[in-house]
Design an enzyme around this catalytic site. Structure first.
Site: not given
Length: 403
Positions: A137-139, A170, A355, A379
């Site tokens: 989460p922080g890296a 992830f 469309g 990545e």
């Protein structure tokens, strides 16, 4: 070439053998996988018969050296294959992408002989699915912020076991993984190194747990999950390369190589979006006139073709520079930045050309539009690629100025 797979002899894959490999993969993708894209999306899984076929073809080990049971493709050949794989649901490539790429390449480039002997052959065959457990989460794009920790049980004994604690997020293929190539901090960064090591942690090890797979915007069938390490004990032999400061370098090199592969895959997907748009423009009429006859539609198609051709040339150039050793830092980032941004623009134009029908779930361009959004994130985000490119150029300029 055998009747059941792509295995070949010799130390390298020559042009003739590779042409046969590429054609076999192209036929597999376009005749067996493309017709089942909706099945993959609806079921959020790759059908078992397609998984087995990929194993038999050697796709779980196309970038693993032949001495370890792989096909031994170099990166220049890898990106040609990536363009074929990018032509269909990206979940198929993701199924064996970590084995060949960011996880497998850590072992190929940095593993001890014993580690290679233990793991590379089953990785190449698909018997083992390897996951690259780096992101937290922080890296994310910058592993310097890792919080997962590894501590030696006996700090005075280099042969002592390690205890690993932390969480990752992830992580591609985590629910299916047999092996986690896991990055952990062993100490704060100092003058001796980054303090980041990488460990080989079997998924069955006590203390390893995997959360339910994530629900994502796109790429149905490609599973990612959180992975937790709670007091996980591994032997000293699990330390990749037997060195505690190897992790950061291993991550950066594996990611850089992977970026060229991702760029190639993006080109393949852009080609598919263009082909779908050309087919639609040629047969769909408005007021009795094929919409492909309208100049504004032709202008969009022209821009799409320009992006595909430019991306293909760029990714081939970056791969050649990697193989020769000329540039393994800036060129991979340039290729990933351009090609992943390009495919996003191509996908957007493809939906526009279709469309209202392009917004419907049963249309390939709708899936492509969602699938390719992730390419600018994993990545290394586009923003990180710009920092790598710009920083690298400035460093080179300063060197030249100083000399």
């Amino acid at each position: 070439m055998t009747d059941t797979g792509l295995a070949i002899g010799g130390a390298e894959v020559d042009a003739e053998d590779f042409a046969e490999i590429r054609q076999t993969v192209r036929e597999f993708i376009r005749t067996r996988v493309v017709p089942r894209e909706q099945e993959i999306a609806d079921g959020d899984a790759i059908p078992e018969d397609l998984r087995q076929a990929a194993k038999e073809m050697g796709l779980f080990g196309f970038a693993i050296p032949q001495e370890w049971g792989g096909l031994g493709l170099d990166l220049a050949q890898d990106v040609e294959l990536a363009q074929e794989l990018g032509y269909t649901s990206l979940a198929l490539r993701s199924m064996f992408g970590t084995n060949n790429g960011i996880a497998g390449q850590v072992l190929v480039n940095f593993g001890t002989d014993e580690q290679k002997a233990r793991w590379l052959a089953p990785i190449a065959s698909g018997e083992v699915v390897a996951s690259f457990a780096l992101t937290e989460p922080g890296a994310g794009s910058n592993p310097a912020g890792l919080r997962t920790k590894a501590v030696r049980v006996d700090k005075t004994d280099e042969n002592s076991d390690w205890i690993v604690d932390g969480s990752k997020c992830f992580i591609t293929n985590a629910p299916l993984a047999n092996l986690f190539v896991t990055f952990a901090r062993v100490r704060p960064a100092d003058d001796e190194g980054t303090g980041i090591a990488v460990f080989l942690i079997p998924a069955a090890t006590a203390g390893v747990s995997v959360s339910e797979h994530d629900r994502k915007m796109g790429q149905e069938g490609s599973w990612t999950s959180d992975v937790h390490f709670d007091g996980v004990r591994v032997p000293a032999s699990a330390l990749v390369g037997g060195e505690v400061d190897l992790g950061y370098r291993a991550a950066m090199i594996s990611l850089a190589r992977g970026r060229v592969h991702i760029a190639g895959m993006a080109v393949g997907t852009a080609q598919r979006a263009l082909d779908e748009s050309l087919r639609h423009a040629a047969i769909t009429t408005q007021g009795g006139t094929p919409i492909g006859d309208f100049q504004l539609v032709q202008a969009m198609l022209a821009d799409m073709q320009t992006g595909v051709m430019a991306g293909r040339a760029l990714v081939r150039d970056a791969a050649a520079k990697w193989v020769s050793g000329e540039d393994r830092r800036i060129a991979p980032s340039v290729a990933k930045l351009y090609c992943t941004e390009m495919v996003g623009e191509v996908a957007d134009k493809a939906v526009q050309i279709h469309g209202g029908s392009g917004y419907m779930r049963e249309m390939p361009v709708e899936r492509i539009y969602r699938d390719v959004r992730l390419l600018r994130l994993y990545e290394g985000t586009s923003e990180i690629q710009r920092l790598i490119i710009g920083g690298g150029l400035i460093r080179e300029a300063k060197k030249h100025a100083a000399s």
